[in-house]
Design a protein around this motif. Structure first.
Motif, PDB file in Angstrom:
ATOM      1  N   LEU A   1       0.836  -1.210   0.000  1.00  0.00           N
ATOM      2  CA  LEU A   1       0.000   0.000   0.000  1.00  0.00           C
ATOM      3  C   LEU A   1       0.871   1.260   0.000  1.00  0.00           C
ATOM      4  N   TRP A   2       1.927   1.253   0.815  1.00  0.00           N
ATOM      5  CA  TRP A   2       2.851   2.409   0.816  1.00  0.00           C
ATOM      6  C   TRP A   2       3.505   2.554  -0.549  1.00  0.00           C
ATOM      7  N   HIS A   3       3.945   1.434  -1.094  1.00  0.00           N
ATOM      8  CA  HIS A   3       4.665   1.425  -2.369  1.00  0.00           C
ATOM      9  C   HIS A   3       3.819   2.038  -3.481  1.00  0.00           C
ATOM     10  N   LYS A   4       2.532   1.712  -3.492  1.00  0.00           N
ATOM     11  CA  LYS A   4       1.630   2.228  -4.535  1.00  0.00           C
ATOM     12  C   LYS A   4       1.153   3.630  -4.204  1.00  0.00           C
ATOM     13  N   GLY A   5       1.371   4.081  -2.986  1.00  0.00           N
ATOM     14  CA  GLY A   5       0.849   5.374  -2.548  1.00  0.00           C
ATOM     15  C   GLY A   5       1.924   6.340  -2.099  1.00  0.00           C
ATOM     16  N   PRO A   6       1.949   6.618  -0.794  1.00  0.00           N
ATOM     17  CA  PRO A   6       2.747   7.735  -0.281  1.00  0.00           C
ATOM     18  C   PRO A   6       4.255   7.488  -0.223  1.00  0.00           C
ATOM     19  N   TRP A   7       4.697   6.255  -0.434  1.00  0.00           N
ATOM     20  CA  TRP A   7       6.126   5.964  -0.276  1.00  0.00           C
ATOM     21  C   TRP A   7       6.572   4.959  -1.346  1.00  0.00           C
ATOM     22  N   PRO A   8       6.787   5.456  -2.575  1.00  0.00           N
ATOM     23  CA  PRO A   8       7.129   4.548  -3.683  1.00  0.00           C
ATOM     24  C   PRO A   8       8.378   3.708  -3.418  1.00  0.00           C
ATOM     25  N   LYS A   9       9.333   4.254  -2.643  1.00  0.00           N
ATOM     26  CA  LYS A   9      10.561   3.491  -2.357  1.00  0.00           C
ATOM     27  C   LYS A   9      10.429   2.612  -1.116  1.00  0.00           C
ATOM     28  N   ALA A  10       9.191   2.353  -0.718  1.00  0.00           N
ATOM     29  CA  ALA A  10       8.928   1.589   0.513  1.00  0.00           C
ATOM     30  C   ALA A  10       9.777   0.329   0.591  1.00  0.00           C
ATOM     31  N   ARG A  11      10.357   0.121   1.774  1.00  0.00           N
ATOM     32  CA  ARG A  11      11.052  -1.148   2.057  1.00  0.00           C
ATOM     33  C   ARG A  11      10.654  -1.583   3.451  1.00  0.00           C
ATOM     34  N   VAL A  12      10.355  -2.874   3.594  1.00  0.00           N
ATOM     35  CA  VAL A  12       9.983  -3.369   4.913  1.00  0.00           C
ATOM     36  C   VAL A  12      10.875  -4.552   5.274  1.00  0.00           C
ATOM     37  N   ALA A  13      11.287  -4.604   6.539  1.00  0.00           N
ATOM     38  CA  ALA A  13      12.070  -5.737   7.035  1.00  0.00           C
ATOM     39  C   ALA A  13      11.202  -6.540   7.989  1.00  0.00           C
ATOM     40  N   VAL A  14      11.191  -7.863   7.804  1.00  0.00           N
ATOM     41  CA  VAL A  14      10.365  -8.741   8.626  1.00  0.00           C
ATOM     42  C   VAL A  14      11.269  -9.740   9.352  1.00  0.00           C
ATOM     43  N   ASN A  15      11.055  -9.877  10.655  1.00  0.00           N
ATOM     44  CA  ASN A  15      11.817 -10.867  11.432  1.00  0.00           C
ATOM     45  C   ASN A  15      11.253 -12.264  11.181  1.00  0.00           C
ATOM     46  N   ILE A  16      12.136 -13.197  10.911  1.00  0.00           N
ATOM     47  CA  ILE A  16      11.737 -14.565  10.572  1.00  0.00           C
ATOM     48  C   ILE A  16      12.301 -15.514  11.632  1.00  0.00           C
ATOM     49  N   SER A  17      11.462 -16.422  12.120  1.00  0.00           N
ATOM     50  CA  SER A  17      11.947 -17.411  13.087  1.00  0.00           C
ATOM     51  C   SER A  17      12.591 -18.565  12.329  1.00  0.00           C
ATOM     52  N   SER A  18      13.461 -19.299  13.026  1.00  0.00           N
ATOM     53  CA  SER A  18      14.119 -20.407  12.330  1.00  0.00           C
ATOM     54  C   SER A  18      13.094 -21.470  11.937  1.00  0.00           C
ATOM     55  N   GLN A  19      12.014 -21.587  12.739  1.00  0.00           N
ATOM     56  CA  GLN A  19      10.938 -22.520  12.370  1.00  0.00           C
ATOM     57  C   GLN A  19      10.326 -22.191  11.019  1.00  0.00           C
ATOM     58  N   GLN A  20      10.129 -20.889  10.783  1.00  0.00           N
ATOM     59  CA  GLN A  20       9.575 -20.482   9.489  1.00  0.00           C
ATOM     60  C   GLN A  20      10.518 -20.847   8.358  1.00  0.00           C
ATOM     61  N   LEU A  21      11.787 -20.551   8.598  1.00  0.00           N
ATOM     62  CA  LEU A  21      12.767 -20.728   7.532  1.00  0.00           C
ATOM     63  C   LEU A  21      12.974 -22.199   7.157  1.00  0.00           C
ATOM     64  N   ILE A  22      12.876 -23.094   8.143  1.00  0.00           N
ATOM     65  CA  ILE A  22      13.106 -24.503   7.804  1.00  0.00           C
ATOM     66  C   ILE A  22      11.867 -25.160   7.192  1.00  0.00           C
ATOM     67  N   SER A  23      10.727 -24.472   7.249  1.00  0.00           N
ATOM     68  CA  SER A  23       9.532 -25.031   6.604  1.00  0.00           C
ATOM     69  C   SER A  23       9.762 -25.097   5.093  1.00  0.00           C
ATOM     70  N   SER A  24       9.441 -26.252   4.506  1.00  0.00           N
ATOM     71  CA  SER A  24       9.771 -26.468   3.092  1.00  0.00           C
ATOM     72  C   SER A  24       8.958 -25.550   2.180  1.00  0.00           C
ATOM     73  N   SER A  25       7.845 -25.018   2.712  1.00  0.00           N
ATOM     74  CA  SER A  25       7.006 -24.171   1.848  1.00  0.00           C
ATOM     75  C   SER A  25       7.313 -22.685   1.988  1.00  0.00           C
ATOM     76  N   PHE A  26       8.321 -22.353   2.787  1.00  0.00           N
ATOM     77  CA  PHE A  26       8.550 -20.933   3.104  1.00  0.00           C
ATOM     78  C   PHE A  26       8.853 -20.085   1.868  1.00  0.00           C
ATOM     79  N   VAL A  27       9.725 -20.564   1.023  1.00  0.00           N
ATOM     80  CA  VAL A  27      10.125 -19.760  -0.135  1.00  0.00           C
ATOM     81  C   VAL A  27       8.935 -19.535  -1.082  1.00  0.00           C
ATOM     82  N   THR A  28       8.169 -20.595  -1.343  1.00  0.00           N
ATOM     83  CA  THR A  28       7.015 -20.435  -2.233  1.00  0.00           C
ATOM     84  C   THR A  28       5.937 -19.568  -1.592  1.00  0.00           C
ATOM     85  N   ARG A  29       5.812 -19.663  -0.258  1.00  0.00           N
ATOM     86  CA  ARG A  29       4.854 -18.820   0.464  1.00  0.00           C
ATOM     87  C   ARG A  29       5.213 -17.340   0.284  1.00  0.00           C
ATOM     88  N   LEU A  30       6.478 -17.023   0.464  1.00  0.00           N
ATOM     89  CA  LEU A  30       6.940 -15.646   0.286  1.00  0.00           C
ATOM     90  C   LEU A  30       6.675 -15.166  -1.132  1.00  0.00           C
TER      91      LEU A  30
END
Ligand code: C2E
Ligand code: MG
Ligand code: MG
Ligand code: MG
Length: 291
Positions: free
Chosen positions: A104-133
Motif C-alpha cells: 500500500l505504501w509502495h503504490k501510494g505515499p512511499w514509492p521506495k517503501a522497504r519493509v524488514a520482517v523478522n523470521i523465526s528459524s521454524q519459518q525458515l526450515i519449513s519447506s514451503s517458506f520460499v514459495t509462500r513468500l
C-alpha cells in the motif's frame, strides 16, 4: 533412599511446577484466543540513512494487544508460542500483514517503501517458506526488492537446507539481514556462510560506543569489515546523540533506535517519511563529534 529423595523433591517442587504449568496453560489459552480474534498488530521502526536523510527501511515489530489494552512484546510470548506451535500462524500473519502494508505504501505515499520482517528459524526450515513468500509478493504486487528478512544467528544451527533456502530468496531479489550481530559465537562464520545483504549490529555493542573503552573500535571495525564484504550495516538501539556522533564518523551506516524513532503504527509511517528529513537534519546537527 533415592525413592524417598525423589518423593521429597516432588513434594518440595510440585507446587511451583504446577503453578508454572498453570500459568503457561493460561498464556497458551489466551494466545489461542488471540490468534482466533486477531489481537496482533505490527509496529514499524525506521532505519535511516544520514547521508541521504531518508528512511531506508522500516522494520515490522509484532505486538499482542490484549483485550484489556495491555500490550505485550514478542519476547514475552514467543516461548509459549513456539512450544504450542501457535508461532506458525502468528508468524505467517506478521509476514502477510507486513507485505500487504508495504504494498500500500509502495503504490501510494512511499514509492521506495522497504519493509524488514523478522523470521523465526521454524519459518525458515519449513519447506514451503520460499514459495509462500513468493506467492505473497505476487498476491499483493510488492516487488521483491522492497522486502528484507531478518534472521538471527541461531538459524546457522539449522544446517545446509537453510542456506539453500536463503540462496533462493536472494535469487528472487529479497534482501537478507543478519540480526543481533555480535551477540553469538559464530559471527564471522555467519558472514562467510550465509548469503547476506546486511548486518545489524546488536544494541548491546552500540550502547557503550559513547562511554569510552573498546566498543567504538569494535563497532567501527565491524562496519569496515561489512562494507569491505559488500554488506550494508545497521546500528541498532541508538538512543543518545553522543552515540550517533560516533556512528556518523563512518559513512554509509544505517541507524535505528529510539533517538531516531520508536516503533510507530502503520498510519504514522507515511507521516514520518514526509517529515523525516527535517527531523534527521536536526539530529545530525545535535550529534556531537566523538571526543
Ligand atoms: P529485534 O529484531 O532485534 O528488534 C529490536 C528490538 O529492540 C525491538 O524490540 C525494538 O522495539 C527494540 N528497540 C529498538 N530501538 C531501541 C532502542 O533504542 N532502545 C531499546 N532499549 N530498545 C530498542 P521488540 O519489538 O520487543 O522485539 C523483540 C524481538 O522480538 C525482536 O528483536 C525480534 O527478534 C523479535 N520479533 C519482533 N517481531 C517479530 C516477528 O514478527 N516475528 C519474529 N519471528 N520475531 C519478531
Ligand atoms: Mg530485527
Ligand atoms: Mg535486531
Ligand atoms: Mg536485537
Amino acid at each position: 533412599s533415592a525413592k524417598e529423595l525423589g518423593r521429597n523433591c516432588w513434594s518440595l517442587y510440585a507446587p511451583r511446577l504446577l503453578e508454572a504449568a498453570a500459568s503457561r496453560f493460561k498464556v497458551e489459552q489466551a494466545l489461542r484466543r488471540a490468534v482466533e480474534r486477531n489481537e496482533f498488530e505490527l509496529l514499524y521502526q525506521p532505519e535511516v540513512c544520514f547521508e541521504s536523510l531518508e528512511t531506508h527501511t522500516v522494520e515490522a515489530l509484532l505486538r499482542w494487544r490484549q483485550p484489556d489494552g495491555n500490550v505485550v512484546s514478542p519476547a514475552d510470548f514467543f516461548a509459549v508460542a513456539e512450544q504450542t506451535g501457535l508461532i506458525a500462524d502468528i508468524s505467517d500473519w506478521a509476514l502477510r500483514t507486513a507485505i500487504q502494508t508495504a504494498a500500500l505504501w509502495h503504490k501510494g505515499p512511499w514509492p521506495k517503501a522497504r519493509v524488514a520482517v523478522n523470521i523465526s528459524s521454524q519459518q525458515l526450515i519449513s519447506s514451503s517458506f520460499v514459495t509462500r513468500l513468493q506467492s505473497l509478493l505476487q498476491q499483493y504486487e510488492l516487488p521483491a526488492q522492497c522486502l528484507e528478512i531478518e534472521l538471527t544467528e541461531n538459524v546457522l544451527q539449522t544446517g545446509a537446507n537453510t542456506v539453500a533456502a536463503l540462496k533462493r530468496l536472494r535469487e528472487l531479489g529479497i534482501s537478507i539481514a543478519l540480526d543481533d550481530f555480535g551477540t553469538g559465537y559464530s559471527s564471522l562464520t555467519s558472514l562467510e556462510r550465509l548469503p547476506l545483504t546486511r548486518v545489524k549490529i546488536d544494541r548491546s555493542l552500540v550502547t557503550t560506543i559513547d562511554t569510552g573503552g573498546r566498543s567504538p573500535a569494535i563497532v567501527r571495525s565491524i562496519i569496515g569489515l561489512c562494507h569491505s564484504l559488500g554488506l550494508q550495516v545497521t546500528a541498532e538501539g541508538v538512543e543518545r546523540p553522543t552515540q550517533l556522533g560516533v556512528l556518523l564518523t563512518d559513512r554509509g551506516v544505517q541507524v535505528q533506535g529510539y533517538l531516531v524513532s520508536r516503533p510507530i503504527n502503520a498510519a504514522t509511517v507515511p507521516v514520518f517519511i514526509a517529515e523525516g528529513r527535517a527531523h534527521l537534519e536536526q539530529l545530525m546537527i545535535a550529534a556531537p563529534p566523538p571526543l
